[in-house]
Enzyme design. Sequence first.
Site, short mmCIF file in Angstrom:
data_model
loop_
_atom_site.label_atom_id
_atom_site.label_comp_id
_atom_site.label_asym_id
_atom_site.label_seq_id
_atom_site.Cartn_x
_atom_site.Cartn_y
_atom_site.Cartn_z
N GLU A 215 0.83 -1.21 0.00
CA GLU A 215 0.00 0.00 0.00
C GLU A 215 0.86 1.26 0.00
O GLU A 215 0.60 2.21 0.73
CB GLU A 215 -0.96 0.00 1.20
CG GLU A 215 -1.91 -1.20 1.18
CD GLU A 215 -2.98 -1.17 2.27
OE1 GLU A 215 -2.68 -0.71 3.38
OE2 GLU A 215 -4.10 -1.62 1.99
N ASP B 292 -8.62 -8.97 3.79
CA ASP B 292 -8.40 -7.90 4.77
C ASP B 292 -9.48 -7.84 5.84
O ASP B 292 -10.35 -6.97 5.79
CB ASP B 292 -8.33 -6.56 4.03
CG ASP B 292 -7.73 -5.45 4.88
OD1 ASP B 292 -7.18 -5.76 5.95
OD2 ASP B 292 -7.82 -4.28 4.48
N GLU C 53 -12.90 -2.36 11.68
CA GLU C 53 -12.84 -1.61 10.43
C GLU C 53 -13.94 -2.03 9.45
O GLU C 53 -14.55 -1.18 8.80
CB GLU C 53 -11.46 -1.82 9.79
CG GLU C 53 -11.33 -1.19 8.42
CD GLU C 53 -9.94 -1.38 7.80
OE1 GLU C 53 -9.05 -1.94 8.45
OE2 GLU C 53 -9.76 -0.95 6.64
C1 GCU Z 1 -6.10 -2.23 5.67
C2 GCU Z 1 -6.48 -0.92 6.28
C3 GCU Z 1 -5.33 0.05 6.31
C4 GCU Z 1 -4.10 -0.60 6.94
C5 GCU Z 1 -3.81 -1.91 6.24
C6 GCU Z 1 -2.71 -2.70 6.90
O1 GCU Z 1 -5.90 -2.07 4.29
O2 GCU Z 1 -7.57 -0.38 5.59
O3 GCU Z 1 -5.72 1.19 7.03
O4 GCU Z 1 -3.01 0.22 6.88
O5 GCU Z 1 -4.94 -2.73 6.26
O6 GCU Z 1 -3.03 -3.66 7.59
O7 GCU Z 1 -1.54 -2.40 6.74
#
Ligand code: GCU
Length: 696
Positions: free
Chosen positions: A281, A355, A383
Amino acid sequence: MRYDQIADETRLGEYQNAFGGIYFNTDSPTLKVALQEMDRGLSGLLAQSPRFLDTASDGAGLIVLKKVLLDATTLQQVAGDFEGLGRDGFVISPITSNGRKATLITANEDLGILYGVFHFLRQLQMQQPLHALKERSTPKTDIRMLNHWDNLDRTVERGYAGFSIWNWHTLPDLIDQRYIDYARANASIGINATSPTNVNANAEILTPHYLEKVQALARVFRPYGIKVYLTARFSAPIEIGGLQTADPLDTQVRQWWKDKATEIYSLIPDFGGFLVKANSEGQPGPQNYGRTHADGANMLAEALAPHQGTVIWRAFVYSEHDLTDRAKQAFSEFVPVDGQFHTNVMLQVKNGPIDFQPREPFHPMFGAMPKTPLMMEFQITQEYLGFSTHLVFLPRLFEEVLQADTYRKGKGSTVARVIDGSLHGYTRTGMAGVANIGTDINWTGHPFGQANWYGFGRLAWDPYMSSEQIAEEWLRTTFSNERGFLQPMKQLLLGSREAVVHYMNPLGLHHIFDSGHHYGPGPWVDNHSRPEWNPVYYHRADRLGVGFDRTATGSDALQQYAPHWAEKWGDLASCPEEYLLWFHHLPWTYVLKNGHTLWEGMALTYQQGVVEVQQMKNTWAQMAPYVDLEQHDRVSMLLDIQLKEARWWRDACLLYFGQFSGEPLPPGVDAPDHSLGYYQSLKFPYAPGIRPSWDD
Ligand code: GCU
């Protein structure tokens, strides 16, 4: 930990009588806090100040003493060996001391005593008869850890209980009582590690200015047996170290991390190590330099090794440059490099391959990496489960994953056995939970959010515990021991996870949340730059059908599982319907086991979820006699929100999917209040838990 007076008067009398005098040896900071807890606990539970005696022979009814200090006669009375108890285990046992019946709490080490004291107090809160006050318990994992996703500005990523409890501005000088209570609460359920900052890390936390603050927290946590870990931003050598690169094979970079580790250990001698999110990400990582995850992890491992530190490297990786099914990417990255990590590296794997959805099959990496210790990562913060306004008892979800059988070494190769190390003989074991804690007066936003924190801790200690036992313990110690309360509330808790699956993601649907904040439904969202950040990527609905084909005709993610599951889940005749649309793309007219079409089944399950929340509300309404007014009111209002939002999910999703199925709602499903356009128009730019720039 409210330690309200024991309600049952007979039991209260029995305890008062038995525990009038207590011999409690305290010669360490941990034993001192254990004694404080005993004092506080018994003062509340027994409504009288405990009398601590100078010697056991003064007629102590409760003796708290480390094993090395036990005399031979007492030792003989404690069944079982002490070796197996290890460092953290404890024994609570009835004994006879100086001709008098007594209860003994003992352990090899101070920390075991602390855990024993908490367990003893829990047994009292549960009003166990005197003769039943016995236990022999040792944790089945080494690292039992909370991961806070807290930012240095005190916002909390995916946090729904206010701001971060860490006040970095006033640390190190101001020690908030909350830090101490946090340590007590965690120790009471065996949690022994914490990582206070976000995995989307800020390198600042590794600067001397912040390390001094972390040192102050570590000092508070130490007597409670809690080690601090820090999230390490991979590019820190550039950002705070002034280097040109963060290449893990560069000598200067390697030296920088070694020096950093030495600096941290000089401040925090029992520092746990680094928790790392890399090349995921948008986070920096070794792949930015053409290196592997193993190169990156091993560099940090080398820096920590002289200090006995651990690298916890997260396996939650997926990339915008990889167009294969997101569910497959972590396995494809890591399984081929099994065996290449240094011995002080652990991989932290989310419970499922996408997730933290309301339901996912277990992550295929579990059981597939015999040479690399895998840690479990659960998400306690909700979440994708209604934030902190929905009552969802997560131990049910956790248990489902832990008991899942990977079949990697034949039948019985459960995820729990991967996690406790017994399946592959791991030398390091652990479980992490993404915390749901914030500055809210009740810590977790929803009073029942505490049950998830509690349940996580209990399962990290013993991954084989049943969610039913956890529910029972939590309800008794938090609210009431009365049967009229326990029976219906246990049912409510245990059914709450399935209810949320029904009204959000039935039949294997997943990730159809509105993007970015993940608040509410957004199955229509299709405008994000990365394909897998769009819900349409996951449900693939059109006139012909719905669902993600992960069989051989699709992404073939099934091949990442043992043949037992690849076959079972791949075949429609044997695939459980709860995973149907996770693994298959099916026509709307596909006939379910109960004879309904897929469309009808989907609609009826959404409706069922709404009905289940209504039932939860009815049950709670009857609990007023057992719960204080303020709590009762608050939970009632939260259940109203949950019901409103369950209807929202049902209506929005059925209107959306109905466009493709072309079928009317089946009888029994309530008509929606609004049009699809209305639901699509709802925007929540200030929903909690997000950074404004966060896209997915
Ligand atoms: C999910 C979440 C993010 C978080 C990521 C992670 O995608 O939405 O906010 O950073 O998980 O676990 O690194």
